[in-house]
Scaffold this motif. Structure first.
Motif, PDB file in Angstrom:
ATOM      1  N   PRO A  89      20.581  42.961  83.335  1.00 25.54           N
ATOM      2  CA  PRO A  89      20.613  44.384  83.711  1.00 25.54           C
ATOM      3  C   PRO A  89      20.837  44.642  85.202  1.00 25.54           C
ATOM      4  CG  PRO A  89      18.843  43.994  82.154  1.00 25.54           C
ATOM      5  CD  PRO A  89      19.393  42.640  82.527  1.00 25.54           C
ATOM      6  N   ASN A  90      20.537  43.677  86.054  1.00 23.03           N
ATOM      7  CA  ASN A  90      20.700  43.876  87.504  1.00 23.03           C
ATOM      8  C   ASN A  90      21.912  43.163  88.086  1.00 23.03           C
ATOM      9  OD1 ASN A  90      18.361  45.463  87.636  1.00 23.03           O
ATOM     10  ND2 ASN A  90      17.077  43.658  87.819  1.00 23.03           N
ATOM     11  N   CYS A  91      22.802  42.665  87.240  1.00 23.30           N
ATOM     12  CA  CYS A  91      23.983  41.937  87.714  1.00 23.30           C
ATOM     13  C   CYS A  91      25.258  42.535  87.125  1.00 23.30           C
ATOM     14  CB  CYS A  91      23.904  40.463  87.310  1.00 23.30           C
ATOM     15  SG  CYS A  91      22.520  39.588  88.010  1.00 23.30           S
ATOM     16  N   VAL A  92      26.243  42.759  87.992  1.00 20.18           N
ATOM     17  CA  VAL A  92      27.544  43.258  87.539  1.00 20.18           C
ATOM     18  C   VAL A  92      28.649  42.433  88.195  1.00 20.18           C
ATOM     19  CG1 VAL A  92      26.766  45.631  87.148  1.00 20.18           C
ATOM     20  CG2 VAL A  92      27.724  45.009  89.361  1.00 20.18           C
ATOM     21  N   PHE A  93      29.854  42.529  87.623  1.00 19.67           N
ATOM     22  CA  PHE A  93      31.016  41.931  88.273  1.00 19.67           C
ATOM     23  C   PHE A  93      32.133  42.958  88.327  1.00 19.67           C
ATOM     24  CE2 PHE A  93      31.683  40.946  83.806  1.00 19.67           C
ATOM     25  CZ  PHE A  93      33.046  41.052  83.604  1.00 19.67           C
ATOM     26  N   LYS A  94      32.959  42.833  89.348  1.00 18.92           N
ATOM     27  CA  LYS A  94      34.065  43.757  89.588  1.00 18.92           C
ATOM     28  C   LYS A  94      35.329  43.187  88.956  1.00 18.92           C
ATOM     29  CE  LYS A  94      36.562  45.822  93.475  1.00 18.92           C
ATOM     30  NZ  LYS A  94      36.628  45.876  94.943  1.00 18.92           N
ATOM     31  N   ILE A  95      36.092  44.058  88.301  1.00 17.48           N
ATOM     32  CA  ILE A  95      37.321  43.634  87.629  1.00 17.48           C
ATOM     33  C   ILE A  95      38.249  44.845  87.488  1.00 17.48           C
ATOM     34  CG2 ILE A  95      36.409  44.049  85.290  1.00 17.48           C
ATOM     35  CD1 ILE A  95      37.853  41.380  84.468  1.00 17.48           C
ATOM     36  N   ASN A  96      39.542  44.618  87.369  1.00 16.63           N
ATOM     37  CA  ASN A  96      40.444  45.749  87.109  1.00 16.63           C
ATOM     38  C   ASN A  96      40.703  45.842  85.604  1.00 16.63           C
ATOM     39  OD1 ASN A  96      42.905  44.282  86.358  1.00 16.63           O
ATOM     40  ND2 ASN A  96      43.071  43.725  88.523  1.00 16.63           N
ATOM     41  N   PHE A  97      41.273  46.946  85.199  1.00 13.74           N
ATOM     42  CA  PHE A  97      41.462  47.232  83.771  1.00 13.74           C
ATOM     43  C   PHE A  97      42.313  46.173  83.070  1.00 13.74           C
ATOM     44  CE2 PHE A  97      43.662  49.252  80.210  1.00 13.74           C
ATOM     45  CZ  PHE A  97      42.580  49.750  79.494  1.00 13.74           C
ATOM     46  N   MET A  98      43.431  45.799  83.671  1.00 16.12           N
ATOM     47  CA  MET A  98      44.327  44.834  83.024  1.00 16.12           C
ATOM     48  C   MET A  98      43.659  43.470  82.864  1.00 16.12           C
ATOM     49  SD  MET A  98      46.819  46.556  82.080  1.00 16.12           S
ATOM     50  CE  MET A  98      47.835  45.252  81.448  1.00 16.12           C
ATOM     51  N   ASP A  99      42.900  43.043  83.864  1.00 11.79           N
ATOM     52  CA  ASP A  99      42.207  41.756  83.764  1.00 11.79           C
ATOM     53  C   ASP A  99      41.088  41.828  82.728  1.00 11.79           C
ATOM     54  OD1 ASP A  99      43.866  40.500  85.574  1.00 11.79           O
ATOM     55  OD2 ASP A  99      42.509  40.780  87.274  1.00 11.79           O
ATOM     56  N   LEU A 100      40.426  42.971  82.621  1.00  8.65           N
ATOM     57  CA  LEU A 100      39.393  43.145  81.591  1.00  8.65           C
ATOM     58  C   LEU A 100      40.010  42.988  80.206  1.00  8.65           C
ATOM     59  CD1 LEU A 100      36.440  43.904  80.863  1.00  8.65           C
ATOM     60  CD2 LEU A 100      37.211  46.286  80.798  1.00  8.65           C
ATOM     61  N   GLN A 101      41.165  43.571  80.013  1.00  5.69           N
ATOM     62  CA  GLN A 101      41.847  43.442  78.719  1.00  5.69           C
ATOM     63  C   GLN A 101      42.243  41.990  78.466  1.00  5.69           C
ATOM     64  OE1 GLN A 101      45.235  42.754  77.633  1.00  5.69           O
ATOM     65  NE2 GLN A 101      44.438  43.033  75.557  1.00  5.69           N
ATOM     66  N   LYS A 102      42.734  41.325  79.491  1.00  7.03           N
ATOM     67  CA  LYS A 102      43.167  39.929  79.332  1.00  7.03           C
ATOM     68  C   LYS A 102      42.001  39.005  78.985  1.00  7.03           C
ATOM     69  CE  LYS A 102      47.072  40.148  82.517  1.00  7.03           C
ATOM     70  NZ  LYS A 102      47.518  39.782  83.864  1.00  7.03           N
ATOM     71  N   ILE A 103      40.887  39.108  79.709  1.00  7.37           N
ATOM     72  CA  ILE A 103      39.793  38.156  79.476  1.00  7.37           C
ATOM     73  C   ILE A 103      39.031  38.429  78.184  1.00  7.37           C
ATOM     74  CG2 ILE A 103      39.527  37.626  81.929  1.00  7.37           C
ATOM     75  CD1 ILE A 103      36.877  39.202  81.849  1.00  7.37           C
ATOM     76  N   THR A 104      39.083  39.682  77.696  1.00 10.33           N
ATOM     77  CA  THR A 104      38.379  40.012  76.453  1.00 10.33           C
ATOM     78  C   THR A 104      39.301  39.953  75.246  1.00 10.33           C
ATOM     79  OG1 THR A 104      38.839  42.385  76.663  1.00 10.33           O
ATOM     80  CG2 THR A 104      36.763  41.563  77.624  1.00 10.33           C
TER      81      THR A 104
END
Length: 115
Positions: A89-104
């Motif tokens: 809950p206290n950890c996040v990572f930064k990513i752009n939309f296209m990379d989010l689609q690629k990794i998921t």
């Protein structure tokens, strides 16, 4: 809005992860229509932990214990940077939309509505 909410839904005996912008709410009606199912509901906290390996509030869009199909709400595309939970809950990572689609390998669909 740039915070990615990772929400697990139950449909019949299957689960699907929805990635939704922080300023929007997942639409059960849109999910029901998209999945062609009358039975779509939020997964329980125990189901979230069992399926993803994460507790609610820290569900990452990647790295799940079990394979789960992913739907990415198209409204996330409006942000140049996104911030998704990184397993706690206290950890996040930064990513752009296209990379989010690629990794998921998520499908981009309209699955949300305004709060």
């Amino acid at each position: 809005g740039a915070i990615v909410k990772s929400l697990l839904f139950r449909t019949n005996d299957n689960f699907i992860l929805g990635l939704v912008a922080g300023d929007k709410r997942a639409s059960l009606n849109k999910l029901k229509k998209l999945l062609d199912s009358k039975d779509v509901s939020m997964a329980s906290a125990d189901e979230v932990k069992k399926i993803t390996g994460y507790t609610i509030g820290g569900v990452s869009p990647i790295g799940h214990l079990n394979k789960v199909d992913i739907l990415i709400d198209n409204s996330l595309e409006r942000f140049s940077s996104l911030y998704a939970a990184a397993g706690h809950p206290n950890c996040v990572f930064k990513i752009n939309f296209m990379d989010l689609q690629k990794i998921t390998n998520g499908l981009i669909r309209e699955i949300s509505e305004w709060k």
